[in-house]
Design a protein around this motif. Structure first.
Motif, PDB file in Angstrom:
ATOM      1  N   LYS A  24       0.842  -1.190   0.000  1.00  0.00           N
ATOM      2  CA  LYS A  24       0.000   0.000   0.000  1.00  0.00           C
ATOM      3  C   LYS A  24       0.879   1.243   0.000  1.00  0.00           C
ATOM      4  O   LYS A  24       2.036   1.209   0.426  1.00  0.00           O
ATOM      5  CB  LYS A  24      -0.887   0.010   1.241  1.00  0.00           C
ATOM      6  CG  LYS A  24      -1.858  -1.136   1.293  1.00  0.00           C
ATOM      7  CD  LYS A  24      -2.651  -1.093   2.580  1.00  0.00           C
ATOM      8  CE  LYS A  24      -3.568  -2.300   2.647  1.00  0.00           C
ATOM      9  NZ  LYS A  24      -4.199  -2.432   3.936  1.00  0.00           N
ATOM     10  N   GLU A  25       0.301   2.351  -0.475  1.00  0.00           N
ATOM     11  CA  GLU A  25       1.045   3.613  -0.493  1.00  0.00           C
ATOM     12  C   GLU A  25       1.556   3.968   0.893  1.00  0.00           C
ATOM     13  O   GLU A  25       2.689   4.441   1.049  1.00  0.00           O
ATOM     14  CB  GLU A  25       0.168   4.738  -1.037  1.00  0.00           C
ATOM     15  CG  GLU A  25      -0.113   4.597  -2.509  1.00  0.00           C
ATOM     16  CD  GLU A  25      -1.244   5.481  -2.991  1.00  0.00           C
ATOM     17  OE1 GLU A  25      -1.978   6.052  -2.170  1.00  0.00           O
ATOM     18  OE2 GLU A  25      -1.391   5.582  -4.222  1.00  0.00           O
ATOM     19  N   SER A  26       0.733   3.760   1.903  1.00  0.00           N
ATOM     20  CA  SER A  26       1.137   4.101   3.272  1.00  0.00           C
ATOM     21  C   SER A  26       2.315   3.242   3.737  1.00  0.00           C
ATOM     22  O   SER A  26       3.208   3.734   4.427  1.00  0.00           O
ATOM     23  CB  SER A  26      -0.044   3.951   4.233  1.00  0.00           C
ATOM     24  OG  SER A  26      -0.534   2.620   4.212  1.00  0.00           O
ATOM     25  N   GLU A  27       2.340   1.963   3.342  1.00  0.00           N
ATOM     26  CA  GLU A  27       3.460   1.096   3.702  1.00  0.00           C
ATOM     27  C   GLU A  27       4.749   1.570   3.031  1.00  0.00           C
ATOM     28  O   GLU A  27       5.804   1.613   3.671  1.00  0.00           O
ATOM     29  CB  GLU A  27       3.187  -0.338   3.267  1.00  0.00           C
ATOM     30  CG  GLU A  27       2.135  -1.071   4.051  1.00  0.00           C
ATOM     31  CD  GLU A  27       1.935  -2.468   3.499  1.00  0.00           C
ATOM     32  OE1 GLU A  27       2.471  -3.421   4.098  1.00  0.00           O
ATOM     33  OE2 GLU A  27       1.240  -2.597   2.461  1.00  0.00           O
ATOM     34  N   THR A  52       3.808  12.002  -1.491  1.00  0.00           N
ATOM     35  CA  THR A  52       5.031  11.913  -2.284  1.00  0.00           C
ATOM     36  C   THR A  52       5.090  10.573  -3.012  1.00  0.00           C
ATOM     37  O   THR A  52       5.477  10.506  -4.183  1.00  0.00           O
ATOM     38  CB  THR A  52       6.272  12.104  -1.389  1.00  0.00           C
ATOM     39  OG1 THR A  52       6.186  13.378  -0.755  1.00  0.00           O
ATOM     40  CG2 THR A  52       7.559  12.018  -2.184  1.00  0.00           C
ATOM     41  N   VAL A  53       4.674   9.520  -2.331  1.00  0.00           N
ATOM     42  CA  VAL A  53       4.628   8.200  -2.975  1.00  0.00           C
ATOM     43  C   VAL A  53       3.693   8.253  -4.175  1.00  0.00           C
ATOM     44  O   VAL A  53       4.033   7.789  -5.267  1.00  0.00           O
ATOM     45  CB  VAL A  53       4.183   7.104  -1.980  1.00  0.00           C
ATOM     46  CG1 VAL A  53       3.912   5.788  -2.702  1.00  0.00           C
ATOM     47  CG2 VAL A  53       5.233   6.904  -0.899  1.00  0.00           C
ATOM     48  N   LYS A  54       2.510   8.832  -3.998  1.00  0.00           N
ATOM     49  CA  LYS A  54       1.534   8.914  -5.095  1.00  0.00           C
ATOM     50  C   LYS A  54       2.089   9.690  -6.280  1.00  0.00           C
ATOM     51  O   LYS A  54       1.993   9.253  -7.424  1.00  0.00           O
ATOM     52  CB  LYS A  54       0.249   9.593  -4.609  1.00  0.00           C
ATOM     53  CG  LYS A  54      -0.595   8.761  -3.704  1.00  0.00           C
ATOM     54  CD  LYS A  54      -1.827   9.555  -3.271  1.00  0.00           C
ATOM     55  CE  LYS A  54      -2.636   8.808  -2.247  1.00  0.00           C
ATOM     56  NZ  LYS A  54      -3.820   9.555  -1.816  1.00  0.00           N
ATOM     57  N   SER A  55       2.663  10.859  -6.004  1.00  0.00           N
ATOM     58  CA  SER A  55       3.131  11.694  -7.117  1.00  0.00           C
ATOM     59  C   SER A  55       4.332  11.069  -7.827  1.00  0.00           C
ATOM     60  O   SER A  55       4.403  11.081  -9.060  1.00  0.00           O
ATOM     61  CB  SER A  55       3.452  13.114  -6.642  1.00  0.00           C
ATOM     62  OG  SER A  55       4.530  13.122  -5.740  1.00  0.00           O
ATOM     63  N   LEU A  56       5.270  10.502  -7.065  1.00  0.00           N
ATOM     64  CA  LEU A  56       6.423   9.861  -7.704  1.00  0.00           C
ATOM     65  C   LEU A  56       6.005   8.619  -8.478  1.00  0.00           C
ATOM     66  O   LEU A  56       6.526   8.347  -9.561  1.00  0.00           O
ATOM     67  CB  LEU A  56       7.481   9.504  -6.662  1.00  0.00           C
ATOM     68  CG  LEU A  56       8.280  10.680  -6.104  1.00  0.00           C
ATOM     69  CD1 LEU A  56       9.163  10.234  -4.944  1.00  0.00           C
ATOM     70  CD2 LEU A  56       9.120  11.326  -7.189  1.00  0.00           C
ATOM     71  N   CYS A  57       5.044   7.879  -7.946  1.00  0.00           N
ATOM     72  CA  CYS A  57       4.547   6.685  -8.638  1.00  0.00           C
ATOM     73  C   CYS A  57       3.862   7.087  -9.947  1.00  0.00           C
ATOM     74  O   CYS A  57       4.094   6.466 -10.997  1.00  0.00           O
ATOM     75  CB  CYS A  57       3.599   5.921  -7.727  1.00  0.00           C
ATOM     76  SG  CYS A  57       3.220   4.281  -8.317  1.00  0.00           S
ATOM     77  N   HIS A  58       3.059   8.121  -9.897  1.00  0.00           N
ATOM     78  CA  HIS A  58       2.370   8.603 -11.097  1.00  0.00           C
ATOM     79  C   HIS A  58       3.386   9.013 -12.166  1.00  0.00           C
ATOM     80  O   HIS A  58       3.267   8.640 -13.336  1.00  0.00           O
ATOM     81  CB  HIS A  58       1.458   9.775 -10.727  1.00  0.00           C
ATOM     82  CG  HIS A  58       0.767  10.391 -11.899  1.00  0.00           C
ATOM     83  ND1 HIS A  58      -0.310   9.794 -12.520  1.00  0.00           N
ATOM     84  CD2 HIS A  58       1.014  11.539 -12.579  1.00  0.00           C
ATOM     85  CE1 HIS A  58      -0.695  10.552 -13.530  1.00  0.00           C
ATOM     86  NE2 HIS A  58       0.094  11.622 -13.587  1.00  0.00           N
ATOM     87  N   ARG A  59       4.382   9.780 -11.757  1.00  0.00           N
ATOM     88  CA  ARG A  59       5.417  10.238 -12.684  1.00  0.00           C
ATOM     89  C   ARG A  59       6.194   9.048 -13.251  1.00  0.00           C
ATOM     90  O   ARG A  59       6.462   8.971 -14.462  1.00  0.00           O
ATOM     91  CB  ARG A  59       6.376  11.187 -11.967  1.00  0.00           C
ATOM     92  CG  ARG A  59       7.406  11.792 -12.894  1.00  0.00           C
ATOM     93  CD  ARG A  59       8.356  12.758 -12.213  1.00  0.00           C
ATOM     94  NE  ARG A  59       7.700  13.593 -11.221  1.00  0.00           N
ATOM     95  CZ  ARG A  59       8.250  13.938 -10.052  1.00  0.00           C
ATOM     96  NH1 ARG A  59       9.449  13.518  -9.734  1.00  0.00           N
ATOM     97  NH2 ARG A  59       7.608  14.710  -9.208  1.00  0.00           N
TER      98      ARG A  59
END
Length: 167
Positions: free
Chosen positions: A128-131, A142-149
């Motif tokens: 999960k993003e939180s993990e 930051t995880v979400k944005s870097l993953c999207h990029r």
């Protein structure tokens, strides 16, 4: 009840292949991945009694991720550079799988080490993003944005591969 040696050996037999695959996707080199996992396992063995009763795979996965991050940080000191083109896959059984693996590793190689780590943790290890945020000490945003990029970069990279194959 298994003793420590038997428990550790059973874990290594069952999960080392997955740890190596995880490390390979992070660093892009099967040989380097094996070295990193071996080092992590050697360091974990003396503490195995404590590790085995919690989440040994999670603990060692995080240790492998950290070891790969350290390897990337120190790569410039060793004057090593990742390559853009991977060696050709050997012919024979599994060539298509090997081609797919090389394509994936090539797409991952175009990412920054941080982006690559996030993609591997999110999608190979199905975390999960939180993990991932907790493991890397960053925010979930930051995880979400870097993953999207990173996924955008990979789509472009994989699109280029498809164009090359059809040409």
């Amino acid at each position: 009840m298994m003793n420590t040696d038997e428990s550790f050996a059973a874990f290594v037999t069952a999960r080392s292949g997955r740890l190596i695959a995880h490390a390979e996707l992070l660093c892009g080199s099967r040989e380097q991945a094996r070295d990193i996992v071996q080092t992590v396992l050697m360091r974990a063995y003396p503490r195995w009694r404590r590790i085995e009763h919690e989440d040994p795979y999670g603990y060692l996965c995080r240790a492998v991720t950290n070891a790969v991050t350290d390897w990337w940080r120190l790569a410039h000191r060793r004057r090593e550079r990742p390559v853009d083109v991977l060696p050709e896959a050997s012919a024979g059984d599994g060539t298509a799988r090997a081609d797919d693996r090389h394509t994936l590793i090539g797409a991952l190689a175009r990412l920054t080490p941080r982006e690559r780590t996030i993609v591997v943790l999110r999608y190979l290890d199905d975390r999960k993003e939180s993990e991932v945020a907790d493991m890397l000490g960053i925010s979930a945003g930051t995880v979400k944005s870097l993953c999207h990029r990173a996924l955008g970069k990979m789509r472009i990279s994989l699109g280029e591969v498809e164009v090359e194959r059809s040409a």
